[in-house]
Design an enzyme around this catalytic site. Structure first.
Site, PDB file in Angstrom:
ATOM      1  N   CYS A  24      23.963   6.032  -9.272  1.00  0.00           N
ATOM      2  CA  CYS A  24      23.695   5.959 -10.705  1.00  0.00           C
ATOM      3  C   CYS A  24      23.741   4.509 -11.165  1.00  0.00           C
ATOM      4  O   CYS A  24      24.742   3.829 -10.972  1.00  0.00           O
ATOM      5  CB  CYS A  24      24.704   6.769 -11.510  1.00  0.00           C
TER       6      CYS A  24
ATOM      7  N   GLY B  83      24.872   7.501 -18.916  1.00  0.00           N
ATOM      8  CA  GLY B  83      26.249   7.189 -18.530  1.00  0.00           C
ATOM      9  C   GLY B  83      27.009   8.419 -18.058  1.00  0.00           C
ATOM     10  O   GLY B  83      28.216   8.513 -18.206  1.00  0.00           O
TER      11      GLY B  83
ATOM     12  N   ASN C 191      16.582   5.599 -18.977  1.00  0.00           N
ATOM     13  CA  ASN C 191      17.739   6.275 -19.556  1.00  0.00           C
ATOM     14  C   ASN C 191      19.018   5.568 -19.178  1.00  0.00           C
ATOM     15  O   ASN C 191      19.160   5.021 -18.091  1.00  0.00           O
ATOM     16  CB  ASN C 191      17.792   7.749 -19.125  1.00  0.00           C
TER      17      ASN C 191
ATOM     18  N   GLY D 103      12.268  15.956 -11.776  1.00  0.00           N
ATOM     19  CA  GLY D 103      13.199  15.426 -12.766  1.00  0.00           C
ATOM     20  C   GLY D 103      12.594  15.311 -14.152  1.00  0.00           C
ATOM     21  O   GLY D 103      12.520  16.269 -14.917  1.00  0.00           O
TER      22      GLY D 103
ATOM     23  N   THR E 101      17.065   6.645  -9.926  1.00  0.00           N
ATOM     24  CA  THR E 101      16.285   5.718 -10.749  1.00  0.00           C
ATOM     25  C   THR E 101      16.551   4.278 -10.335  1.00  0.00           C
ATOM     26  O   THR E 101      17.498   3.993  -9.610  1.00  0.00           O
ATOM     27  CB  THR E 101      16.684   5.854 -12.219  1.00  0.00           C
TER      28      THR E 101
ATOM     29  N   ASN F 268      26.251  18.378  -8.201  1.00  0.00           N
ATOM     30  CA  ASN F 268      26.113  16.929  -8.074  1.00  0.00           C
ATOM     31  C   ASN F 268      27.396  16.295  -8.603  1.00  0.00           C
ATOM     32  O   ASN F 268      27.868  16.660  -9.678  1.00  0.00           O
ATOM     33  CB  ASN F 268      24.896  16.491  -8.903  1.00  0.00           C
TER      34      ASN F 268
ATOM     35  N   LYS G 283      23.820  18.652 -13.714  1.00  0.00           N
ATOM     36  CA  LYS G 283      24.232  17.371 -14.298  1.00  0.00           C
ATOM     37  C   LYS G 283      25.488  16.872 -13.570  1.00  0.00           C
ATOM     38  O   LYS G 283      26.418  17.655 -13.346  1.00  0.00           O
ATOM     39  CB  LYS G 283      24.535  17.599 -15.785  1.00  0.00           C
TER      40      LYS G 283
END
Lengths: 304, 254
Positions: free
Chosen positions: A131, A73, A70, A266, A194, A100, A46
């Protein structure tokens, strides 16, 4: 297990090419006892930031056709807790850890890398410059090849870890971003993160998610990921790790034949936390049946 | 906790659009009332996520109550004996039962699932709960007969077809007034839970609520099921709950 699946990614060598993707498998140790986490080619944890982050306004997830949206955040425990609490557990379990990281400035990305560099037991560093769910930073770096290159160079200067950079499908020209980060010193290119979507709650007449938009993942985005891997593979000489919607062996084979030297799994982890391990076994059997090594699959579908 | 490929032993249909799936669990799943499992029906590319269900019973046989409201629950409700069902759990934290206080259970719709489990657990230890069960109509009262066997059942329906007409909060006020020293345990739609928490607080009865939230992983890794607490920080329904003290969620008096 033989070394049929051994995967060489420049300076990083993995036992096999199946990695669990960041954000979909926690830090990895949560699944010990249920999943043989050490067997995975790697676990991309994560996303870690300098400070802990509480995450976004709920609701944070909603299902979409063949996928999910999703807006977490980047809720995470922060670098101190990661180093002091998560890493000892991951070392004990023998997990191949890909750390990450996320930051909203070049300086913070560099500071994270500098602090992680000496940590024992890290296999690689993956920069999340893609992100879609944070207000500052995040995808901002991933859609511009110059900004992406700047972050990569700043991190490259302070770490000896194999350096992966995770790209956004929202970039106007993902190949240009890929070339930019390669030139700036990335060892491996990871794609795709994403892409932004929205679901409307028609009863309440407003967007479903608390932050309105979220990142789409799952089988719905697989053809997009495969196409981008196929194109980026032609434009860079560093290894490419593909992801986006992988849920079975055929998906793994598709991504590898498109040019992925390794893959990340994922969203499919949610339904079956052990899917990564199952795909390793299935890939091994598939390759054994044909008497090939998995690395021979990489880029087989490239034409011309 | 294990990822189990279980086999469905039987499917009961306790109300229209509802199915009770009973599956064999090997190794057994030993859960407390309020704990839940993630269930994956093997549906492939759509939908993609597993579904969270409170357990209705646990041990060598587990069961979940499904109301068919979308692609995942439609799939589950259509499953048959001998079909394979992937289940992992038990997950979360269940009800914290106060042995000194009279248990008052308040259920709305499929929120009945963990509370039937709780009522049976209480009955097994010789305690008979007061069970308030509210529904829109007679079609939304699954498992009412099972409850009547283990608890003192009071039913309300909004259309008045069964039991008292109106909302469940009315008999709740009455029960709490008649019985000093109650503890309220509730599960159901969000609006009902908040109203129940307010009635309980007014009667100075402690109240625990079992929440539902969209969740992907079920075990604290995806950070999807965040709920804002009165203290101003997020908690996670899957890990910190699904059962919470009502004041923590609704700011009602403790």
């Amino acid at each position: 297990m033989s070394d049929r699946l051994r995967t060489s990614l420049g300076t990083l060598t993995l036992d096999n090419p199946v990695i669990n993707a960041s954000g979909t498998f926690g830090y990895g140790f949560e699944y010990a006892g249920m999943v043989d986490v050490a067997k995975l080619g790697g676990v991309s944890v994560k996303g870690i930031s300098l400070q802990p982050r509480p995450g976004n306004l709920p609701p944070r997830t909603v299902e979409t056709p063949a996928g999910m949206l999703n807006s977490i955040g980047l809720a995470n425990i922060g670098i101190d807790a990661f180093i002091n609490e998560a890493m000892p557990k991951l070392r004990d379990l023998g997990v191949t850890v890909i750390v990450n990281t996320f930051a909203s400035s070049v300086e913070d990305f560099a500071e994270l890398a500098e602090r992680l560099d000496p940590v024992e037991g890290l296999a690689a560093l993956e920069l999340n410059i893609s992100c879609p769910n944070v207000h500052s930073g995040g995808m901002h770096f991933g859609i511009s090849s110059s900004a992406a290159a700047e972050v990569t160079a700043a991190v490259r200067a302070v770490t000896g870890l194999p350096l992966m950079v995770k790209l956004s499908p929202e970039a106007g020209d993902i190949c240009a971003v890929a070339r930019g980060v390669e030139e700036a010193g990335a060892d491996i290119i990871t794609l795709i993160n994403t892409l932004r979507g929205m679901v409307i709650d028609v009863d309440r007449r407003r967007p479903m998610l608390g932050e309105y938009t979220g990142g789409i993942s799952g089988p719905a985005i697989k053809p997009l990921g495969v196409r981008m891997v196929y194109e980026v593979f032609q434009q860079v000489s560093v290894p490419v790790i593909g992801m986006g919607g992988i849920a079975n062996l055929r998906d793994v084979l598709e991504y590898m034949m498109a040019g992925s030297a390794a893959v990340q799994v994922g969203t499919a982890n949610y339904a079956e936390p052990g899917i990564g391990v199952r795909l390793i076994d299935e890939l091994e059997a598939w390759c054994a049946e044909r008497d090939i090594r998995s690395c021979e699959l990489v880029g087989l579908a490239q034409q011309g | 906790m294990k990822y189990l490929r279980t086999r469905i032993l039987e499917v009961l249909y306790p109300a229209p659009d509802h199915a009770l799936l009973r599956f064999s669990a090997e190794p057994p799943i030993f859960a407390e009332p309020g704990e839940f499992v993630m269930v994956y029906g093997g549906w492939g590319a759509h939908p993609v996520l597993p579904r969270a269900f409170s357990l209705v019973e646990s041990g060598r046989i587990g069961s979940i109550l499904v109301k068919a409201i979308g692609p995942g629950t439609d799939w589950l409700a259509a499953m048959q004996k001998d079909h394979e069902l992937a289940v992992f759990g038990p997950l979360g934290r269940g009800f914290d039962v106060d042995p000194e206080k009279t248990p008052v259970l308040v259920a709305g719709g499929v929120g009945v699932a963990p509370l039937l489990f709780l009522a049976e657990r209480l009955a097994a230890s010789g305690r008979r709960a007061i069970f308030l069960y509210g529904a829109r109509s007679e079609n939304d009262l699954p498992l009412a007969e099972d409850i009547a066997g283990v608890a003192e059942l009071i039913v309300t329906t909004e259309n008045g077809a069964v039991g008292e007409q109106g909302l469940i909060t009315r008999p709740l006020q009455r029960v709490l007034a008649e019985h000093p020293g109650c503890q309220v345990y509730s599960c159901g739609p969000e609006g009902m839970l908040e109203a129940v928490a307010e009635v309980a607080a007014a009667a100075e009865a402690p109240c625990q609520v079992c929440l539902e939230a969209p969740m992907a992983c079920g075990l604290g890794t995806c950070k999807g099921c965040a709920v804002m607490t009165t203290g101003g920080s997020y908690k996670y329904v899957c890990l910190d709950g699904p059962v919470f003290p009502a004041p923590e969620i609704y700011g009602t008096a403790p």
